[in-house]
Design an enzyme around this catalytic site. Structure first.
Site, PDB file in Angstrom:
ATOM      1  N   GLY A  30       1.287  -1.221   0.279  1.00  0.00           N
ATOM      2  CA  GLY A  30      -0.521   0.391   0.042  1.00  0.00           C
ATOM      3  C   GLY A  30       1.344   1.462   0.621  1.00  0.00           C
ATOM      4  O   GLY A  30       2.220   1.769  -0.348  1.00  0.00           O
ATOM      5  N   LEU A  32       0.309   3.560  -2.118  1.00  0.00           N
ATOM      6  CA  LEU A  32       0.886   3.382  -3.829  1.00  0.00           C
ATOM      7  C   LEU A  32       1.725   4.240  -4.031  1.00  0.00           C
ATOM      8  O   LEU A  32       0.618   5.585  -3.943  1.00  0.00           O
ATOM      9  CB  LEU A  32      -0.473   2.850  -4.033  1.00  0.00           C
ATOM     10  CG  LEU A  32      -1.575   1.537  -3.786  1.00  0.00           C
ATOM     11  CD1 LEU A  32      -2.106   1.407  -4.621  1.00  0.00           C
ATOM     12  CD2 LEU A  32      -0.254   0.444  -3.956  1.00  0.00           C
ATOM     13  N   GLY A  35       5.192   4.428  -8.842  1.00  0.00           N
ATOM     14  CA  GLY A  35       6.321   3.025  -9.263  1.00  0.00           C
ATOM     15  C   GLY A  35       5.184   1.834  -9.435  1.00  0.00           C
ATOM     16  O   GLY A  35       5.717   0.646 -10.264  1.00  0.00           O
ATOM     17  N   HIS A  36       4.406   1.467  -8.052  1.00  0.00           N
ATOM     18  CA  HIS A  36       3.590   0.670  -8.162  1.00  0.00           C
ATOM     19  C   HIS A  36       2.534   0.450  -9.346  1.00  0.00           C
ATOM     20  O   HIS A  36       2.276  -0.223 -10.066  1.00  0.00           O
ATOM     21  CB  HIS A  36       2.388   0.796  -6.476  1.00  0.00           C
ATOM     22  CG  HIS A  36       3.220   0.462  -5.373  1.00  0.00           C
ATOM     23  ND1 HIS A  36       3.345   1.774  -4.500  1.00  0.00           N
ATOM     24  CD2 HIS A  36       4.483  -0.495  -4.642  1.00  0.00           C
ATOM     25  CE1 HIS A  36       4.264   1.078  -3.205  1.00  0.00           C
ATOM     26  NE2 HIS A  36       4.724   0.512  -3.682  1.00  0.00           N
ATOM     27  N   SER A 184       9.351   5.094  -3.510  1.00  0.00           N
ATOM     28  CA  SER A 184       9.575   4.414  -2.363  1.00  0.00           C
ATOM     29  C   SER A 184       8.054   5.278  -1.931  1.00  0.00           C
ATOM     30  O   SER A 184       8.077   6.619  -1.468  1.00  0.00           O
ATOM     31  CB  SER A 184      10.711   4.751  -1.573  1.00  0.00           C
ATOM     32  OG  SER A 184      10.548   3.934  -0.151  1.00  0.00           O
ATOM     33  N   ARG A 186       8.496   4.696   1.226  1.00  0.00           N
ATOM     34  CA  ARG A 186       8.823   5.134   2.602  1.00  0.00           C
ATOM     35  C   ARG A 186       9.514   6.936   2.561  1.00  0.00           C
ATOM     36  O   ARG A 186      10.228   7.283   3.040  1.00  0.00           O
ATOM     37  CB  ARG A 186      10.024   4.576   3.267  1.00  0.00           C
ATOM     38  CG  ARG A 186      10.061   3.516   3.657  1.00  0.00           C
ATOM     39  CD  ARG A 186      11.059   2.296   4.494  1.00  0.00           C
ATOM     40  NE  ARG A 186      10.333   1.947   4.948  1.00  0.00           N
ATOM     41  CZ  ARG A 186      10.631   0.031   4.937  1.00  0.00           C
ATOM     42  NH1 ARG A 186      10.436  -0.047   3.593  1.00  0.00           N
ATOM     43  NH2 ARG A 186       9.629  -0.438   5.737  1.00  0.00           N
TER      44      ARG A 186
END
Ligand code: AMP
Length: 279
Positions: A30, A32, A35-36, A184, A186
Protein backbone atom coordinates in the site's frame (compact mmCIF):
# COMPACT_ATOMS: atom_id res chain seq x y z
CA UNK A 1 -13.54 -3.55 -8.27
CA UNK A 2 -13.83 -6.22 -5.61
CA UNK A 3 -12.18 -5.27 -2.31
CA UNK A 4 -11.92 -8.12 0.13
CA UNK A 5 -10.02 -9.35 3.17
CA UNK A 6 -11.25 -12.91 2.70
CA UNK A 7 -9.36 -15.65 0.82
CA UNK A 8 -12.55 -17.67 0.07
CA UNK A 9 -14.31 -14.57 -1.25
CA UNK A 10 -11.32 -13.70 -3.44
CA UNK A 11 -11.12 -17.24 -4.83
CA UNK A 12 -14.86 -17.34 -5.54
CA UNK A 13 -14.66 -14.06 -7.46
CA UNK A 14 -11.62 -15.13 -9.48
CA UNK A 15 -12.83 -18.65 -10.38
CA UNK A 16 -15.20 -17.65 -13.24
CA UNK A 17 -12.67 -15.14 -14.59
CA UNK A 18 -9.93 -17.71 -15.17
CA UNK A 19 -11.58 -18.78 -18.44
CA UNK A 20 -11.13 -15.24 -19.77
CA UNK A 21 -7.34 -15.44 -19.71
CA UNK A 22 -4.38 -15.11 -17.35
CA UNK A 23 -4.68 -13.68 -13.87
CA UNK A 24 -2.03 -11.02 -13.16
CA UNK A 25 -0.96 -10.17 -9.63
CA UNK A 26 0.86 -7.24 -8.04
CA UNK A 27 1.66 -7.62 -4.33
CA UNK A 28 2.14 -4.34 -2.44
CA UNK A 29 2.23 -2.91 1.06
CA UNK A 30 0.00 0.00 0.00
CA UNK A 31 0.86 3.72 0.26
CA UNK A 32 0.79 3.44 -3.49
CA UNK A 33 2.76 5.70 -5.80
CA UNK A 34 3.54 5.89 -9.49
CA UNK A 35 6.10 3.05 -9.15
CA UNK A 36 3.40 0.65 -7.96
CA UNK A 37 1.08 1.86 -10.71
CA UNK A 38 3.73 1.10 -13.34
CA UNK A 39 3.59 -2.53 -12.14
CA UNK A 40 -0.21 -2.53 -12.27
CA UNK A 41 -0.09 -1.26 -15.88
CA UNK A 42 2.26 -4.08 -16.85
CA UNK A 43 -0.08 -6.59 -15.20
CA UNK A 44 -3.03 -4.99 -17.03
CA UNK A 45 -1.22 -5.44 -20.35
CA UNK A 46 -0.26 -9.06 -19.59
CA UNK A 47 -3.45 -10.40 -18.04
CA UNK A 48 -7.23 -10.51 -18.42
CA UNK A 49 -7.76 -10.09 -14.69
CA UNK A 50 -5.61 -7.95 -12.41
CA UNK A 51 -5.37 -8.53 -8.67
CA UNK A 52 -3.46 -6.22 -6.33
CA UNK A 53 -2.80 -7.09 -2.71
CA UNK A 54 -2.32 -4.47 -0.03
CA UNK A 55 -0.80 -5.93 3.09
CA UNK A 56 1.80 -4.46 5.42
CA UNK A 57 3.43 -7.77 6.21
CA UNK A 58 4.54 -7.89 9.87
CA UNK A 59 6.70 -10.95 9.18
CA UNK A 60 9.17 -9.00 7.03
CA UNK A 61 9.81 -6.21 9.56
CA UNK A 62 12.53 -6.56 12.20
CA UNK A 63 11.72 -5.73 15.86
CA UNK A 64 13.38 -2.31 15.62
CA UNK A 65 11.94 -1.43 12.19
CA UNK A 66 9.06 0.84 11.18
CA UNK A 67 6.07 -1.56 11.08
CA UNK A 68 3.86 0.60 13.31
CA UNK A 69 4.81 3.79 11.45
CA UNK A 70 4.62 2.37 7.92
CA UNK A 71 2.29 4.68 5.92
CA UNK A 72 -1.25 3.33 5.51
CA UNK A 73 -3.47 5.13 2.97
CA UNK A 74 -6.08 2.52 2.02
CA UNK A 75 -8.83 4.81 0.68
CA UNK A 76 -6.42 6.76 -1.57
CA UNK A 77 -4.86 3.47 -2.72
CA UNK A 78 -8.25 2.05 -3.70
CA UNK A 79 -9.10 5.21 -5.66
CA UNK A 80 -5.82 4.90 -7.64
CA UNK A 81 -6.41 1.20 -8.34
CA UNK A 82 -9.99 1.83 -9.49
CA UNK A 83 -8.63 4.35 -12.01
CA UNK A 84 -6.19 1.73 -13.31
CA UNK A 85 -9.05 -0.71 -13.95
CA UNK A 86 -7.91 -3.25 -11.35
CA UNK A 87 -10.40 -6.09 -10.94
CA UNK A 88 -9.78 -7.14 -7.35
CA UNK A 89 -7.92 -5.89 -4.29
CA UNK A 90 -6.99 -8.36 -1.61
CA UNK A 91 -6.33 -6.58 1.69
CA UNK A 92 -6.23 -9.17 4.47
CA UNK A 93 -6.04 -8.41 8.18
CA UNK A 94 -2.75 -9.49 9.77
CA UNK A 95 -4.47 -11.38 12.62
CA UNK A 96 -6.42 -13.45 10.10
CA UNK A 97 -3.63 -13.93 7.59
CA UNK A 98 -1.31 -15.09 10.38
CA UNK A 99 -3.71 -16.71 12.85
CA UNK A 100 -2.57 -17.78 16.32
CA UNK A 101 -0.34 -20.81 15.95
CA UNK A 102 0.99 -19.81 12.51
CA UNK A 103 4.23 -21.77 12.26
CA UNK A 104 5.18 -22.28 8.60
CA UNK A 105 7.84 -20.17 6.91
CA UNK A 106 9.73 -20.25 3.63
CA UNK A 107 13.50 -19.77 3.68
CA UNK A 108 15.18 -19.25 0.33
CA UNK A 109 18.87 -19.89 1.08
CA UNK A 110 21.91 -18.28 -0.64
CA UNK A 111 20.18 -15.56 -2.60
CA UNK A 112 18.70 -14.25 0.68
CA UNK A 113 21.97 -14.06 2.60
CA UNK A 114 23.88 -11.01 1.28
CA UNK A 115 22.78 -7.40 0.75
CA UNK A 116 19.47 -6.70 2.48
CA UNK A 117 19.50 -10.17 4.02
CA UNK A 118 22.72 -9.42 5.91
CA UNK A 119 21.45 -6.07 7.21
CA UNK A 120 17.87 -7.22 7.90
CA UNK A 121 18.02 -10.75 9.37
CA UNK A 122 14.78 -12.65 8.77
CA UNK A 123 13.50 -10.10 6.26
CA UNK A 124 13.47 -12.44 3.27
CA UNK A 125 11.91 -15.29 5.25
CA UNK A 126 9.06 -12.85 5.86
CA UNK A 127 8.97 -11.86 2.20
CA UNK A 128 9.08 -15.42 0.81
CA UNK A 129 6.47 -16.63 3.30
CA UNK A 130 4.00 -13.87 2.51
CA UNK A 131 4.53 -14.17 -1.25
CA UNK A 132 4.01 -17.95 -1.10
CA UNK A 133 0.82 -17.51 0.89
CA UNK A 134 -0.40 -14.71 -1.41
CA UNK A 135 0.31 -16.89 -4.45
CA UNK A 136 -1.83 -19.64 -2.90
CA UNK A 137 -4.62 -17.17 -2.15
CA UNK A 138 -4.64 -15.51 -5.59
CA UNK A 139 -3.44 -18.29 -7.90
CA UNK A 140 -1.85 -15.90 -10.40
CA UNK A 141 -0.50 -16.86 -13.82
CA UNK A 142 1.73 -13.78 -13.91
CA UNK A 143 3.20 -11.86 -10.98
CA UNK A 144 4.78 -8.43 -11.39
CA UNK A 145 7.54 -7.28 -9.01
CA UNK A 146 9.69 -4.15 -9.16
CA UNK A 147 13.39 -4.12 -9.89
CA UNK A 148 13.66 -1.43 -7.22
CA UNK A 149 13.81 -4.37 -4.79
CA UNK A 150 16.34 -6.33 -6.82
CA UNK A 151 17.11 -8.97 -4.20
CA UNK A 152 13.43 -9.49 -3.43
CA UNK A 153 12.81 -10.25 -7.11
CA UNK A 154 15.74 -12.70 -7.05
CA UNK A 155 14.37 -14.43 -3.93
CA UNK A 156 10.90 -14.72 -5.47
CA UNK A 157 12.35 -16.03 -8.76
CA UNK A 158 14.26 -18.76 -6.86
CA UNK A 159 11.20 -19.66 -4.77
CA UNK A 160 8.92 -19.91 -7.82
CA UNK A 161 11.36 -22.31 -9.41
CA UNK A 162 12.16 -24.34 -6.29
CA UNK A 163 8.54 -24.75 -5.16
CA UNK A 164 7.16 -25.11 -8.72
CA UNK A 165 4.64 -22.28 -8.50
CA UNK A 166 2.96 -22.09 -11.93
CA UNK A 167 3.67 -18.37 -12.02
CA UNK A 168 5.55 -16.32 -14.60
CA UNK A 169 7.62 -13.59 -12.94
CA UNK A 170 7.80 -10.21 -14.64
CA UNK A 171 10.26 -7.67 -13.19
CA UNK A 172 9.40 -4.04 -13.89
CA UNK A 173 12.05 -1.29 -14.28
CA UNK A 174 12.80 1.09 -11.40
CA UNK A 175 10.40 4.02 -11.49
CA UNK A 176 12.20 7.27 -10.58
CA UNK A 177 11.37 10.85 -9.63
CA UNK A 178 12.59 13.58 -11.96
CA UNK A 179 15.86 13.97 -10.07
CA UNK A 180 16.50 10.22 -10.27
CA UNK A 181 15.45 9.16 -6.75
CA UNK A 182 13.70 5.79 -6.88
CA UNK A 183 10.06 6.12 -5.86
CA UNK A 184 9.31 4.58 -2.48
CA UNK A 185 6.48 4.69 0.04
CA UNK A 186 9.08 5.64 2.64
CA UNK A 187 10.20 8.79 0.75
CA UNK A 188 7.37 10.70 2.49
CA UNK A 189 9.45 10.49 5.68
CA UNK A 190 12.27 12.58 4.18
CA UNK A 191 12.49 16.20 5.32
CA UNK A 192 12.84 18.82 2.55
CA UNK A 193 16.59 18.95 3.21
CA UNK A 194 16.97 15.17 3.17
CA UNK A 195 14.87 14.97 0.03
CA UNK A 196 17.31 17.30 -1.75
CA UNK A 197 20.30 15.27 -0.52
CA UNK A 198 18.63 12.00 -1.53
CA UNK A 199 19.12 12.76 -5.24
CA UNK A 200 22.87 12.27 -4.73
CA UNK A 201 22.20 8.56 -4.10
CA UNK A 202 21.13 7.55 -7.63
CA UNK A 203 23.64 10.04 -9.05
CA UNK A 204 26.54 8.24 -7.36
CA UNK A 205 25.24 4.83 -8.50
CA UNK A 206 24.72 5.89 -12.12
CA UNK A 207 28.13 7.53 -12.31
CA UNK A 208 29.83 4.41 -10.89
CA UNK A 209 27.96 2.21 -13.37
CA UNK A 210 29.03 4.45 -16.27
CA UNK A 211 32.66 4.36 -15.05
CA UNK A 212 32.59 0.56 -14.91
CA UNK A 213 31.14 0.50 -18.42
CA UNK A 214 34.04 2.79 -19.39
CA UNK A 215 36.53 0.23 -18.07
CA UNK A 216 37.11 1.20 -14.42
CA UNK A 217 37.66 -1.91 -12.29
CA UNK A 218 34.66 -2.84 -10.13
CA UNK A 219 36.43 -2.54 -6.72
CA UNK A 220 37.68 0.97 -7.51
CA UNK A 221 34.25 2.08 -8.75
CA UNK A 222 32.53 0.60 -5.68
CA UNK A 223 34.99 2.34 -3.34
CA UNK A 224 34.53 5.68 -5.03
CA UNK A 225 30.72 5.35 -5.00
CA UNK A 226 30.88 4.58 -1.28
CA UNK A 227 33.14 7.60 -0.66
CA UNK A 228 30.91 9.93 -2.68
CA UNK A 229 27.86 8.72 -0.78
CA UNK A 230 29.55 9.24 2.58
CA UNK A 231 30.70 12.71 1.56
CA UNK A 232 27.12 13.56 0.55
CA UNK A 233 25.98 12.67 4.09
CA UNK A 234 24.77 9.07 3.75
CA UNK A 235 25.74 6.13 5.95
CA UNK A 236 26.36 3.26 3.53
CA UNK A 237 25.06 -0.21 4.46
CA UNK A 238 26.44 -1.69 1.25
CA UNK A 239 27.25 -0.70 -2.34
CA UNK A 240 28.17 -3.74 -4.36
CA UNK A 241 28.18 -5.03 -7.93
CA UNK A 242 26.16 -8.25 -7.96
CA UNK A 243 24.72 -10.80 -10.33
CA UNK A 244 20.98 -9.94 -10.22
CA UNK A 245 19.96 -13.62 -10.32
CA UNK A 246 22.26 -15.10 -7.66
CA UNK A 247 22.91 -11.80 -5.82
CA UNK A 248 26.54 -12.85 -5.48
CA UNK A 249 29.30 -10.26 -5.92
CA UNK A 250 30.62 -10.30 -9.45
CA UNK A 251 33.07 -8.57 -11.77
CA UNK A 252 31.88 -6.24 -14.50
CA UNK A 253 29.94 -8.80 -16.51
CA UNK A 254 27.22 -7.31 -18.72
CA UNK A 255 23.88 -7.62 -16.97
CA UNK A 256 25.32 -7.08 -13.48
CA UNK A 257 23.84 -4.48 -11.14
CA UNK A 258 25.29 -2.05 -8.66
CA UNK A 259 22.99 -2.52 -5.66
CA UNK A 260 23.14 -0.26 -2.62
CA UNK A 261 21.41 0.69 0.59
CA UNK A 262 22.14 3.90 2.47
CA UNK A 263 20.79 5.69 5.50
CA UNK A 264 19.97 9.38 5.67
CA UNK A 265 19.03 10.29 9.22
CA UNK A 266 16.47 7.67 10.20
CA UNK A 267 15.46 6.84 6.63
CA UNK A 268 16.88 3.92 4.72
CA UNK A 269 17.03 4.15 0.92
CA UNK A 270 17.48 1.26 -1.46
CA UNK A 271 18.41 1.42 -5.13
CA UNK A 272 20.27 -0.35 -7.92
CA UNK A 273 21.39 0.38 -11.45
CA UNK A 274 22.23 -1.95 -14.31
CA UNK A 275 25.72 -2.24 -15.72
CA UNK A 276 25.91 -2.99 -19.38
CA UNK A 277 29.54 -4.16 -19.21
CA UNK A 278 32.72 -2.38 -20.33
CA UNK A 279 32.49 -1.04 -23.83
P1 AMP B 1 6.13 -2.32 -1.63
O1 AMP B 1 4.74 -1.75 -1.50
O2 AMP B 1 7.20 -1.35 -1.27
O3 AMP B 1 6.26 -3.66 -0.95
O4 AMP B 1 6.35 -2.60 -3.17
C1 AMP B 1 5.47 -3.40 -3.89
C2 AMP B 1 6.07 -3.70 -5.25
O5 AMP B 1 6.29 -2.48 -5.93
C3 AMP B 1 7.42 -4.40 -5.15
O6 AMP B 1 7.51 -5.39 -6.18
C4 AMP B 1 8.39 -3.27 -5.36
O7 AMP B 1 9.62 -3.68 -5.92
C5 AMP B 1 7.63 -2.42 -6.36
N1 AMP B 1 8.12 -1.05 -6.35
C6 AMP B 1 8.15 -0.20 -5.30
N2 AMP B 1 8.73 0.97 -5.66
C7 AMP B 1 9.08 0.83 -6.96
C8 AMP B 1 9.76 1.68 -7.91
N3 AMP B 1 10.16 2.90 -7.60
N4 AMP B 1 9.96 1.19 -9.15
C9 AMP B 1 9.56 -0.06 -9.49
N5 AMP B 1 8.93 -0.89 -8.64
C10 AMP B 1 8.70 -0.46 -7.40
Amino acid sequence: MLVTASIPELRAALAPRRALGPVGFVPTMGALHEGHLSLVRIARAEAATVVVSIFVNPLQFGPSEDLAKYPRTLEADLALLRKEGVDAVFAPAAAEFYPPGFATTVHVADVSEGGEGAVRPGHFVGVATVVAKLFHAVGPDVAVFGRKDLQQAAVVRRMIEDLAFPVRLVVAPVSREEDGLARSSRNVYLSADERRTAAAFPRALFSAARRIEGGEPVPAAQDRARRELEEAGFAVDYAEVVDPVTMRPTGSAPGAALAAAVRLGKIRLLDNVSIEGPR
